[in-house]
Write a protein that holds these residues in place. Sequence first.
Motif, short mmCIF file in Angstrom:
data_model
loop_
_atom_site.label_atom_id
_atom_site.label_comp_id
_atom_site.label_asym_id
_atom_site.label_seq_id
_atom_site.Cartn_x
_atom_site.Cartn_y
_atom_site.Cartn_z
N ARG A 54 40.55 51.19 3.12
CA ARG A 54 41.08 52.30 2.06
C ARG A 54 42.05 53.20 3.19
N LYS A 66 40.57 58.50 6.40
CA LYS A 66 39.48 59.15 6.58
C LYS A 66 38.39 58.52 7.46
N GLU A 68 35.29 58.67 7.12
CA GLU A 68 34.33 58.24 6.14
C GLU A 68 34.38 56.99 5.74
N ASP A 69 35.71 56.74 5.48
CA ASP A 69 36.20 55.39 4.76
C ASP A 69 36.19 54.35 6.13
N SER A 72 32.47 53.46 6.57
CA SER A 72 32.08 52.60 5.46
C SER A 72 32.63 51.14 5.63
#
Length: 95
Positions: A54, A66, A68-69, A72
């Motif tokens: 992403r 990001k 957090e992306d 992940s």
Amino acid sequence: MSNLQIEEKLFNIQNSISKLSLAVKTIFSVEEASAFLNLKPSYLYKLTSDKRIRFYKPNGKLLYFKKEDLESFLLRNPSETIKEEDSIPQNHWKK
């Protein structure tokens, strides 16, 4: 202390500071994201073109990610651990 030793220490300090700055940031550029993921920027661009990671293009040109992306992405496809009952050999050759 020689100039070479001083340059080496400065280089180590600079690397430590850049690693710390990545720890506090939440939005990364391509260069920062590739350093965070330990990937080459060209491979990161390939992942974005394949839509496997992403990304954001707020002005239609520069890519941003990001944190957090990225985390992940790193944590996808986990491997299963060996459980105690799975570690006991089973007799698969039963008749």
